[in-house]
Scaffold this motif. Structure first.
Motif, PDB file in Angstrom:
ATOM      1  N   VAL A   6       4.806 -15.154  -4.868  1.00 12.92           N
ATOM      2  CA  VAL A   6       5.718 -14.014  -4.818  1.00 12.92           C
ATOM      3  C   VAL A   6       5.483 -13.241  -3.530  1.00 12.92           C
ATOM      4  N   ALA A   7       6.548 -12.988  -2.797  1.00 10.43           N
ATOM      5  CA  ALA A   7       6.474 -12.201  -1.561  1.00 10.43           C
ATOM      6  C   ALA A   7       6.868 -10.760  -1.841  1.00 10.43           C
ATOM      7  N   ILE A   8       6.259  -9.833  -1.100  1.00 12.67           N
ATOM      8  CA  ILE A   8       6.575  -8.414  -1.233  1.00 12.67           C
ATOM      9  C   ILE A   8       7.101  -7.906   0.109  1.00 12.67           C
ATOM     10  N   VAL A   9       8.269  -7.255   0.047  1.00 10.45           N
ATOM     11  CA  VAL A   9       8.877  -6.627   1.216  1.00 10.45           C
ATOM     12  C   VAL A   9       9.062  -5.153   0.898  1.00 10.45           C
ATOM     13  N   PRO A  20       1.978   2.294  -3.886  1.00  9.21           N
ATOM     14  CA  PRO A  20       2.726   1.511  -4.881  1.00  9.21           C
ATOM     15  C   PRO A  20       2.817   0.034  -4.535  1.00  9.21           C
ATOM     16  N   LEU A  21       2.813  -0.304  -3.249  1.00 13.35           N
ATOM     17  CA  LEU A  21       2.831  -1.720  -2.867  1.00 13.35           C
ATOM     18  C   LEU A  21       1.531  -2.405  -3.265  1.00 13.35           C
ATOM     19  N   ARG A  22       0.410  -1.736  -3.047  1.00 16.13           N
ATOM     20  CA  ARG A  22      -0.881  -2.304  -3.449  1.00 16.13           C
ATOM     21  C   ARG A  22      -0.966  -2.473  -4.964  1.00 16.13           C
ATOM     22  N   LYS A  23      -0.454  -1.491  -5.688  1.00 10.24           N
ATOM     23  CA  LYS A  23      -0.450  -1.584  -7.147  1.00 10.24           C
ATOM     24  C   LYS A  23       0.401  -2.753  -7.601  1.00 10.24           C
ATOM     25  N   LEU A  24       1.542  -2.920  -6.950  1.00  9.92           N
ATOM     26  CA  LEU A  24       2.431  -4.030  -7.277  1.00  9.92           C
ATOM     27  C   LEU A  24       1.758  -5.372  -6.995  1.00  9.92           C
ATOM     28  N   ALA A  25       1.111  -5.466  -5.846  1.00 12.87           N
ATOM     29  CA  ALA A  25       0.405  -6.697  -5.501  1.00 12.87           C
ATOM     30  C   ALA A  25      -0.705  -6.987  -6.507  1.00 12.87           C
ATOM     31  N   GLY A  26      -1.381  -5.935  -6.970  1.00 15.35           N
ATOM     32  CA  GLY A  26      -2.414  -6.113  -7.978  1.00 15.35           C
ATOM     33  C   GLY A  26      -1.854  -6.638  -9.289  1.00 15.35           C
ATOM     34  N   THR A  27      -0.697  -6.133  -9.691  1.00 13.28           N
ATOM     35  CA  THR A  27      -0.047  -6.607 -10.908  1.00 13.28           C
ATOM     36  C   THR A  27       0.288  -8.092 -10.799  1.00 13.28           C
ATOM     37  N   LEU A  28       0.790  -8.486  -9.646  1.00 15.20           N
ATOM     38  CA  LEU A  28       1.145  -9.891  -9.427  1.00 15.20           C
ATOM     39  C   LEU A  28      -0.101 -10.771  -9.427  1.00 15.20           C
ATOM     40  N   GLY A  29      -1.152 -10.300  -8.744  1.00 12.21           N
ATOM     41  CA  GLY A  29      -2.393 -11.066  -8.710  1.00 12.21           C
ATOM     42  C   GLY A  29      -2.992 -11.236 -10.095  1.00 12.21           C
ATOM     43  N   ILE A  37       2.632 -10.882   1.781  1.00 14.67           N
ATOM     44  CA  ILE A  37       3.139  -9.605   2.277  1.00 14.67           C
ATOM     45  C   ILE A  37       3.946  -9.863   3.548  1.00 14.67           C
ATOM     46  N   GLU A  38       5.192  -9.428   3.549  1.00 16.16           N
ATOM     47  CA  GLU A  38       6.048  -9.617   4.732  1.00 16.16           C
ATOM     48  C   GLU A  38       5.394  -8.970   5.948  1.00 16.16           C
ATOM     49  N   ALA A  39       5.503  -9.608   7.105  1.00 11.83           N
ATOM     50  CA  ALA A  39       4.702  -9.257   8.279  1.00 11.83           C
ATOM     51  C   ALA A  39       4.886  -7.807   8.730  1.00 11.83           C
ATOM     52  N   ASP A  40       6.118  -7.332   8.851  1.00  8.96           N
ATOM     53  CA  ASP A  40       6.332  -5.950   9.281  1.00  8.96           C
ATOM     54  C   ASP A  40       5.839  -4.962   8.233  1.00  8.96           C
ATOM     55  N   THR A  41       5.992  -5.320   6.966  1.00  6.14           N
ATOM     56  CA  THR A  41       5.477  -4.466   5.894  1.00  6.14           C
ATOM     57  C   THR A  41       3.965  -4.336   5.997  1.00  6.14           C
ATOM     58  N   ALA A  42       3.284  -5.459   6.217  1.00  9.04           N
ATOM     59  CA  ALA A  42       1.820  -5.450   6.352  1.00  9.04           C
ATOM     60  C   ALA A  42       1.374  -4.651   7.577  1.00  9.04           C
ATOM     61  N   LYS A  43       2.069  -4.847   8.682  1.00  9.13           N
ATOM     62  CA  LYS A  43       1.697  -4.176   9.926  1.00  9.13           C
ATOM     63  C   LYS A  43       1.811  -2.665   9.806  1.00  9.13           C
ATOM     64  N   ASN A  44       2.848  -2.181   9.144  1.00  5.57           N
ATOM     65  CA  ASN A  44       3.114  -0.746   9.123  1.00  5.57           C
ATOM     66  C   ASN A  44       2.493  -0.017   7.934  1.00  5.57           C
ATOM     67  N   THR A  45       1.983  -0.760   6.965  1.00  3.30           N
ATOM     68  CA  THR A  45       1.318  -0.115   5.821  1.00  3.30           C
ATOM     69  C   THR A  45      -0.179  -0.364   5.810  1.00  3.30           C
ATOM     70  N   ILE A  47      -1.585  -3.063   4.780  1.00  3.90           N
ATOM     71  CA  ILE A  47      -1.943  -3.944   3.666  1.00  3.90           C
ATOM     72  C   ILE A  47      -2.176  -5.352   4.213  1.00  3.90           C
ATOM     73  N   ARG A  48      -3.434  -5.721   4.351  1.00  4.08           N
ATOM     74  CA  ARG A  48      -3.774  -7.021   4.922  1.00  4.08           C
ATOM     75  C   ARG A  48      -4.736  -7.807   4.028  1.00  4.08           C
ATOM     76  N   GLU A  49      -4.956  -7.313   2.808  1.00  2.00           N
ATOM     77  CA  GLU A  49      -5.854  -8.023   1.902  1.00  2.00           C
ATOM     78  C   GLU A  49      -5.181  -9.207   1.224  1.00  2.00           C
ATOM     79  N   HIS A  50      -3.876  -9.380   1.483  1.00  2.00           N
ATOM     80  CA  HIS A  50      -3.140 -10.532   0.980  1.00  2.00           C
ATOM     81  C   HIS A  50      -2.581 -11.319   2.160  1.00  2.00           C
ATOM     82  N   THR A  51      -2.107 -12.505   1.898  1.00  2.00           N
ATOM     83  CA  THR A  51      -1.579 -13.359   2.960  1.00  2.00           C
ATOM     84  C   THR A  51      -0.352 -12.720   3.600  1.00  2.00           C
ATOM     85  N   VAL A  52      -0.374 -12.600   4.917  1.00  2.19           N
ATOM     86  CA  VAL A  52       0.750 -12.028   5.660  1.00  2.19           C
ATOM     87  C   VAL A  52       1.688 -13.165   6.074  1.00  2.19           C
ATOM     88  N   ALA A  53       2.981 -12.972   5.865  1.00  4.92           N
ATOM     89  CA  ALA A  53       3.935 -14.049   6.119  1.00  4.92           C
ATOM     90  C   ALA A  53       5.197 -13.509   6.771  1.00  4.92           C
TER      91      ALA A  53
END
Length: 299
Positions: A6-9, A20-29, A37-45, A47-53
């Motif tokens: 599952v990808a998160i944007v 809320p994005l981290r909480k969402l990622a935790g729910t999915l995990g 995590i979509e690349a621009d989303t990861a860069k600007n938030t 959030i790099r503890e998940h795979t950046v794509a």
């Protein structure tokens, strides 16, 4: 497991979206999903503890893309993933949110249920179009909501000749014309007094923007044909016009240019939690049967 990867944007411009994005990622995990995590989303938030794509990588690897933001975020993601057939689910972190329809406060529970297979799917129509000048394509794009021809700046009305599958419909002077999908019928088209069209209908809307002749009304057309708008004149010599494909803009439209729009070969698949209702969304977002109060939550 219905959606393994599952990808998160996210609409990363929003302050505080990382939590809320981290909480969402935790729910999915916790549900056993691989999280991207979509690349621009990861860069600007941060959030790099998940795979950046990248979007390209998401299109190849993801079984589902979760979009957290407003409808504009969903439009951008839908355009990026239109060729990949990755289904999308929207969590509203914006204002109105017709296509990001899951409220933020119930997002994690709703998504956990969806991951286990409790969902409904629907395919939404996309438009594809191009701007043609003297036989040459100057610009092309796809749109989930609408393709809009507008006068530029403070210029006067533009004159447009409209054809459908080569058959002459009318010529008119107006501030612009909106070609909308059923999804886009609750966007700009709605504010221009266009009809609300159910998302399951195979149709294209043509809605004038401030037409000079009040008898020029919105019309619903079959989505099996091609609409052609030819700019025959601009309001002033120095005036121009622009064409918008959702979030993409061609701003150098001139007299003689032709805008061709048809249904795209691809569709976008939306995922909704079980029990989703198009009419419930309209009642909630448009306050049908309810007068909004100052205390009402803005979704």
């Amino acid at each position: 497991m219905h959606f393994k990867t599952v990808a998160i944007v996210g609409r990363y411009q929003d302050t505080g979206l990382d939590a809320p994005l981290r909480k969402l990622a935790g729910t999915l995990g916790a549900a056993g999903c691989n999280v991207l995590i979509e690349a621009d989303t990861a860069k600007n938030t941060g959030i790099r503890e998940h795979t950046v794509a990248s979007y390209q990588e998401i299109g190849k690897q993801a079984d589902l893309a979760v979009i957290m933001g407003g409808d504009g975020t969903m439009l951008g993601a839908a355009r990026q993933l239109a060729d990949s057939n990755v289904p999308l689910i929207g969590i509203n972190h914006g204002r109105l949110g017709f296509i990001t329809d899951i409220p933020l406060h119930s997002a994690n529970d709703a998504l956990a249920s969806v991951i286990q297979g409790n969902y409904e799917a629907e395919d939404r129509v996309l438009l594809e179009g191009r701007v043609v000048r003297e036989g040459q394509t100057l610009f092309s794009g796809v749109a989930l909501n609408d393709v809009v021809l507008n006068r530029a700046g403070r210029g006067g009305m533009i004159e447009v000749t409209v054809e459908f599958d080569g058959a002459f419909m009318y010529s008119q002077r107006a501030d612009g014309l909106i070609i909308a999908t059923p999804t886009g019928s609750t966007a700009y088209s709605l504010s221009a007094n266009g009809p609300i069209v159910h998302s399951r209908l195979n149709a294209i809307l043509l809605v004038p923007v401030a037409p000079q002749t009040l008898s020029n009304r919105p019309i619903v057309l079959p989505d099996s044909g091609t609409l052609s708008l030819t700019v025959t004149a601009l309001g002033r010599v120095e005036s121009g016009a622009s064409v918008h494909f959702d979030m993409q803009t061609w701003s150098d439209c001139q007299a003689g240019d032709r805008i061709e729009v048809r249904r795209a070969k691809n569709t976008v698949r939306f995922i909704h939690p079980t029990g989703y209702s198009f009419f419930s969304t309209l009642r909630r977002k448009l306050y049908w049967n309810h007068m909004p109060q100052p205390s009402d939550e803005v979704e």
